[in-house]
Design a protein around this motif. Structure first.
Motif, short mmCIF file in Angstrom:
data_model
loop_
_atom_site.label_atom_id
_atom_site.label_comp_id
_atom_site.label_asym_id
_atom_site.label_seq_id
_atom_site.Cartn_x
_atom_site.Cartn_y
_atom_site.Cartn_z
N ALA A 1 82.08 -28.74 50.10
CA ALA A 1 80.67 -28.81 50.51
C ALA A 1 80.44 -30.40 51.01
CB ALA A 1 80.11 -29.25 49.25
N ALA A 2 81.03 -31.01 51.01
CA ALA A 2 80.58 -32.20 52.29
C ALA A 2 80.78 -31.32 53.66
CB ALA A 2 82.08 -32.48 52.23
N LEU A 3 81.95 -30.57 53.91
CA LEU A 3 82.33 -29.51 55.43
C LEU A 3 81.31 -29.44 55.48
CD1 LEU A 3 86.14 -29.02 55.10
CD2 LEU A 3 84.21 -30.70 56.23
N ALA A 4 79.98 -28.41 54.79
CA ALA A 4 78.81 -27.77 54.93
C ALA A 4 78.20 -28.66 54.85
CB ALA A 4 78.23 -26.53 53.67
N ARG B 1 82.13 -40.45 56.50
CA ARG B 1 81.10 -39.86 55.00
C ARG B 1 81.50 -38.75 54.82
NH1 ARG B 1 76.48 -42.01 54.78
NH2 ARG B 1 75.92 -43.20 57.22
N MET B 2 82.09 -37.38 55.75
CA MET B 2 82.28 -36.56 54.80
C MET B 2 83.34 -36.48 53.54
SD MET B 2 81.90 -33.34 57.82
CE MET B 2 80.31 -32.59 58.61
N CYS B 3 84.86 -37.57 54.17
CA CYS B 3 85.57 -37.60 53.55
C CYS B 3 84.79 -38.35 52.30
CB CYS B 3 86.50 -38.52 53.76
SG CYS B 3 87.61 -37.37 55.45
N LEU B 4 83.68 -39.25 52.10
CA LEU B 4 83.37 -40.06 50.82
C LEU B 4 82.58 -38.89 50.02
CD1 LEU B 4 82.46 -43.46 52.60
CD2 LEU B 4 84.02 -42.46 50.97
N ASP B 5 81.95 -38.37 50.94
CA ASP B 5 80.95 -37.43 50.28
C ASP B 5 81.34 -36.14 49.32
OD1 ASP B 5 78.15 -38.47 50.46
OD2 ASP B 5 78.58 -36.66 53.05
N ALA B 6 82.79 -36.01 49.77
CA ALA B 6 83.73 -35.38 48.94
C ALA B 6 84.06 -35.79 47.62
CB ALA B 6 85.00 -33.88 50.05
N ALA B 7 84.50 -36.89 48.25
CA ALA B 7 85.51 -37.27 47.27
C ALA B 7 83.85 -38.09 45.97
CB ALA B 7 85.81 -39.20 47.43
N ALA B 8 83.15 -38.70 46.35
CA ALA B 8 82.49 -38.23 45.21
C ALA B 8 82.05 -37.69 44.38
CB ALA B 8 81.26 -39.35 45.99
#
Length: 533
Positions: free
Chosen positions: A485-488, A439-446
């Protein structure tokens, strides 16, 4: 059409500067070479549209000559293709037609005569990402993509001819994917274009030629992908295709659900699809691993341009070295990681512009973003090559969904579709390296896409140099910010699939002047126009 695969997103491995104007042009000429009954001796190229206007600066002419000589798209001898043609005794002619509307901006007509005195005339178009197709052969409209093994049969249109062709193939256990008849008139000259699942040996072609109405049989082999074909007793194509249908994710949300259900990393979920597709080809699953190792090798080398090779067009050159010198002198304002990131990204674009070997990821114009992120993090964080390969798989997953549901072509979606997509891919790769969740991968990409939404494609003089080079560096930095940002744990209001849909809508809404035509944006500024034709 063949499903999109890892190689379509992380690739091709090619000589720059443009996947459409260089690699695609070479592909067109290579297909025409396959139509000849011997080595070429005299070839005439007529270029239209963008090919005519920016072909010299993109190395399109060199690439076309290289393709007709049989060179591959990653062969650095493409730079010397005219000299190679002269040594081989191949006469080359070029003509630029600026007035005729050929229907596609990247169009070339090729007339080629073989050593045996026979000739073929074909029209080809480069359709983006290094892909190409033939649309006309000897005056007859066709549609030959080269994605599959293709057989082109020149015949007289008489009853029973198609059953003869299919019967010969069936007798040798060769499966036909598609068969299309193209003809000028009833009982006149015609071409049958077949896309087939298996390679064809010369004996099969000879058998087809035994029919008195068959004039010629030409084979255009698909990219072999380095396959190791399984033996017949163990290769169950039907079972493999059923398995592929189960994991042929159409949306990122489907892949996320699959990863969650099976406890997989984002890269592992996507590679389940890739392995399933390879199995449908009777291919060893290790093919993908070997390819990714090759990708890393080429990407790493491309970050440091060869100072002996000068970029075509002369709009850039030496930027990477200047940035490295600034960092070594501690005279800049960026920290070590950001300085290295910028130098790596700009270095790849210099390699690309000088017809060096790069990896389109997802395009040549955006080829600096992913290598910059991968190798900067490797140097500053100590990641292994094995970990970088997993990161490449995550990047490929993001690029796959963008390509499948939107576009990665600047001519269709603006620079947001190229550099924006590359930034999203690199953001997901960075999250994977840091141990983030799917989910973090997708959040970062978005987030990376959202930050670059609406970015226009306005290459000065039509070349992949300005402002492309600096945008690659900026997109690499954007990828790292989005990853952190996603990792946070910072999520997005709009999920990845909806963000991709918005990117596509924005891209198609851009005026044509801002989609790789060099008619708007920075390309239309007075200082830029003096470099145009």
């Amino acid at each position: 059409m063949r499903p999109l695969t890892l190689r379509d997103i992380i690739g091709p491995i090619m000589v720059g500067p443009s996947s459409s104007h260089t690699a695609g042009a070479l592909h067109v000429a290579a297909m025409v070479r396959s139509l000849l009954d011997g080595e070429p001796r005299h070839v005439r190229f007529t270029l239209y549209g963008s090919f005519a206007r920016t072909g010299s600066g993109h190395g399109t002419d060199k690439a076309l000559v290289a393709g007709i000589l049989g060179l591959h798209s990653d062969d650095t001898r493409i730079r010397q293709s005219f000299e190679l043609a002269q040594e081989a005794g191949v006469a080359i002619e070029f003509e630029n037609d600026y007035d005729t509307d050929a229907g596609h901006p990247n169009t070339v007509d090729i007339w080629a005569e073989s050593e045996r005195g026979s000739a073929v005339e074909a029209r080809g178009v480069s359709i983006g990402g290094g892909a190409a197709k033939l649309t006309r052969i000897n005056g007859i409209d066709v549609d030959v993509t080269g994605e599959f093994n293709s057989m082109i049969v020149h015949q007289v249109d008489v009853p029973g001819i198609l059953s003869h062709i299919s019967g010969c193939l069936a007798g040798h256990g060769i499966n036909i994917a598609t068969m299309t008849l193209h003809r000028t008139a009833k009982r006149a000259d015609a071409f049958t274009v077949l896309q087939i699942d298996d390679p064809v040996c010369p004996d099969v072609a000879d058998e087809i030629l035994s029919h008195p109405s068959i004039k010629s049989v030409r084979l255009i082999p698909a990219d072999s992908l380095g396959r190791s074909f399984a033996s017949e007793p163990t290769f169950d194509r039907a079972a493999a295709e059923d398995r592929f249908q189960e994991v042929d994710f159409a949306r990122a949300a489907e892949l996320l659900a699959y990863c969650t259900q099976h406890g997989l990393a984002f890269s592992e979920g996507f590679m389940a699809r890739e392995r399933a597709w390879l199995a449908t080809q009777g291919a060893d699953a290790e093919v993908a691993e070997r390819y990714l190792r090759r990708v890393l090798e080429v990407m790493r080398a491309s970050t440091v341009p060869d100072s002996e090779e000068k970029p075509l067009g002369g709009l850039i050159g030496g930027e990477s070295e200047k940035l490295r010198a600034l960092a070594e002198a501690h005279a800049g304002v960026c920290d070590e990681q950001t300085a290295l990131l910028s130098a790596n990204a700009m270095g790849v674009l210099e390699t690309n512009a000088s017809m060096g070997r790069i990896v389109a990821a997802p395009t040549a114009g955006a080829s600096g973003v992913l290598p910059a992120v991968l190798f900067t993090l490797q140097e500053t964080k100590g990641y292994s090559d094995d970990e970088l390969c997993r990161a490449l798989e995550s990047a490929a997953a993001i690029g796959y969904f963008i390509a499948r549901n939107a576009t990665v072509a600047g001519a269709e979606g603006g620079c947001q579709a190229e550099v924006g997509a590359a930034s999203a891919m690199a953001a997901a790769a960075a999250v994977e390296l840091a141990g983030g969740t799917p989910r973090m991968c997708l959040d970062a990409a978005a987030n990376a896409i959202a930050n670059l939404l609406g970015l226009v494609c306005d290459p000065v003089a039509g070349l992949v140099q300005v402002p492309c080079q600096k945008r690659n560096a900026a997109a690499a930095a954007n990828a790292l910010i989005s990853a952190d940002a996603a990792l946070a744990g910072i999520t997005n209001l709009v999920p990845f699939d909806e963000t991709v849909a918005a990117m596509y809508e924005v891209g198609t809404a851009l005026p044509s002047e801002l989609r790789e035509t060099s008619l708007g944006g920075l390309a239309a500024c007075p200082s830029a126009c003096r470099f145009c034709l």
